[in-house]
Design a protein around this motif. Structure first.
Motif, mmCIF file in Angstrom:
data_model
loop_
_atom_site.group_PDB
_atom_site.id
_atom_site.type_symbol
_atom_site.label_atom_id
_atom_site.label_comp_id
_atom_site.label_asym_id
_atom_site.label_seq_id
_atom_site.Cartn_x
_atom_site.Cartn_y
_atom_site.Cartn_z
ATOM 1 N N ILE A 184 32.909 34.663 38.279
ATOM 2 C CA ILE A 184 34.336 34.398 38.043
ATOM 3 C C ILE A 184 35.112 34.542 39.338
ATOM 4 O O ILE A 184 34.893 35.478 40.111
ATOM 5 C CB ILE A 184 34.925 35.396 37.001
ATOM 6 N N GLY A 185 36.015 33.605 39.598
ATOM 7 C CA GLY A 185 36.996 33.744 40.671
ATOM 8 C C GLY A 185 38.319 34.132 40.037
ATOM 9 O O GLY A 185 38.738 33.509 39.064
ATOM 10 N N GLU A 186 38.975 35.156 40.562
ATOM 11 C CA GLU A 186 40.218 35.655 39.949
ATOM 12 C C GLU A 186 41.373 34.666 40.103
ATOM 13 O O GLU A 186 42.309 34.661 39.310
ATOM 14 C CB GLU A 186 40.617 37.001 40.582
ATOM 15 N N THR A 187 41.333 33.860 41.172
ATOM 16 C CA THR A 187 42.399 32.876 41.432
ATOM 17 C C THR A 187 41.746 31.600 41.966
ATOM 18 O O THR A 187 40.610 31.639 42.451
ATOM 19 C CB THR A 187 43.370 33.385 42.522
ATOM 20 N N PRO A 188 42.464 30.468 41.914
ATOM 21 C CA PRO A 188 41.931 29.246 42.553
ATOM 22 C C PRO A 188 41.605 29.484 44.027
ATOM 23 O O PRO A 188 40.570 29.032 44.519
ATOM 24 C CB PRO A 188 43.064 28.240 42.384
ATOM 25 N N ALA A 189 42.479 30.230 44.729
ATOM 26 C CA ALA A 189 42.236 30.499 46.155
ATOM 27 C C ALA A 189 40.909 31.241 46.352
ATOM 28 O O ALA A 189 40.148 30.938 47.282
ATOM 29 C CB ALA A 189 43.391 31.317 46.733
ATOM 30 N N ALA A 190 40.619 32.197 45.464
ATOM 31 C CA ALA A 190 39.371 32.973 45.582
ATOM 32 C C ALA A 190 38.142 32.076 45.404
ATOM 33 O O ALA A 190 37.127 32.251 46.090
ATOM 34 C CB ALA A 190 39.357 34.098 44.544
#
Length: 291
Positions: free
Chosen positions: A46-52
């Motif tokens: 999982i990425g917490e944000t699109p940026a991550a």
């Protein structure tokens, strides 16, 4: 190959599951993070944000519901632009208009990233089966690099030239589909009201020159008033609206598409927007005055 995936709606979930099944490493993000849980069980991160997600992955695919969602994931805080740069590719597979695609493309390229729009033809089942048709346009080098992923997600992919052409092709396809669905609904209703068996109509259609997979797949469930969403009606109406705007720009008269759009708008006003687009059939039912 490691791929990021933004957006786990009906399509995004099926597509990212396919990539996992075929041995891709996938990092997923969704606005409602709990939607990621099932994919994590199948090996996704999982990425917490699109940026991550962008930071972690060389290639990131987005599959979002409409132009505003596609833009917000790129431009908002913790969005794609905060981490995109040289050596990173962004592939937007959402169905949007050409202007939206161009805005995203310019922003990505200004940061040194490469961009491909790649909307798809096909709904839930083709997404699950890896049988989508991918309508890509933009950076040809990026297209060549992500073909292994496209080969898993689709049965055929096209590179249609400059950014905007993928969006336009998708809108033309969905405009034809929405217009056909309305004619089909009218035919089923007319058969029934005039004393014919609509199921027999399905058999007759399937043997003739206008036989097609959509009638074959949707007809039986429409006759049972079953509209579980493979492609939600509200998205079909959005595509009709965007296609009509493209017609305006190019001075193409589109009376049939305009009438189909009005029928989908009527269906939305009846509260049918989250059902399958075949629920436009309900707009033709006689009102029940028995209550």
């Amino acid at each position: 190959m490691e791929v990021g995936f933004l957006g786990l709606g009906i399509m995004g979930k099926a597509m990212s599951m396919n990539l996992l099944r075929h041995g891709f490493k996938v990092t997923v993000w969704n606005r409602t993070l709990s939607k990621c849980d099932e994919l994590v069980e199948h090996g996704a991160s999982i990425g917490e944000t699109p940026a991550a997600v962008i930071k972690k992955c060389k290639y990131t695919i987005a599959m979002l519901s409409d132009p505003s969602a596609a833009l917000s994931v790129v431009f908002d805080k913790d969005g794609v632009l905060e981490q995109i740069g040289n050596g990173k590719g962004y592939v937007d597979m959402s169905t949007v208009d050409a202007d939206t695609s161009s805005k995203i493309s310019e922003a990505i390229k200004s940061k040194g990233g490469s961009f491909l729009e790649a909307p798809v033809s096909g709904s839930k089942k083709p997404a699950e089966d890896g049988q989508l048709v991918i309508l890509a346009a933009g950076d040809k080098a990026l297209y060549d690099e992500v073909v292994p992923a496209f080969d898993v997600l689709g049965k055929k992919s096209f590179h249609l030239g400059e950014v905007g052409n993928g969006a336009k092709m998708k809108l033309v396809v969905n405009m034809i589909m929405g217009s056909m669905m309305n004619a089909f609904s009218e035919g089923l209703t007319l058969a029934g009201r005039s004393g014919l068996n609509p199921s027999t109509l399905l058999d007759v259609l399937d043997l003739g020159a206008i036989a097609n997979p959509m009638f074959k797949m949707k007809g039986p469930s429409m006759l049972k008033n079953n509209y579980s969403p493979a492609f939600p009606l509200k998205h079909q109406q959005k595509d009709m609206r965007l296609a009509l705007a493209l017609g305006d720009e190019n001075a193409v008269p589109m009376p049939i598409a305009a009438a189909a759009n009005e029928a989908f708008k009527k269906a939305r006003s009846m509260g049918l927007g989250d059902l399958d687009f075949s629920a436009v059939h309900e707009t033709l039912k006689k009102p029940d005055h028995s209550s």
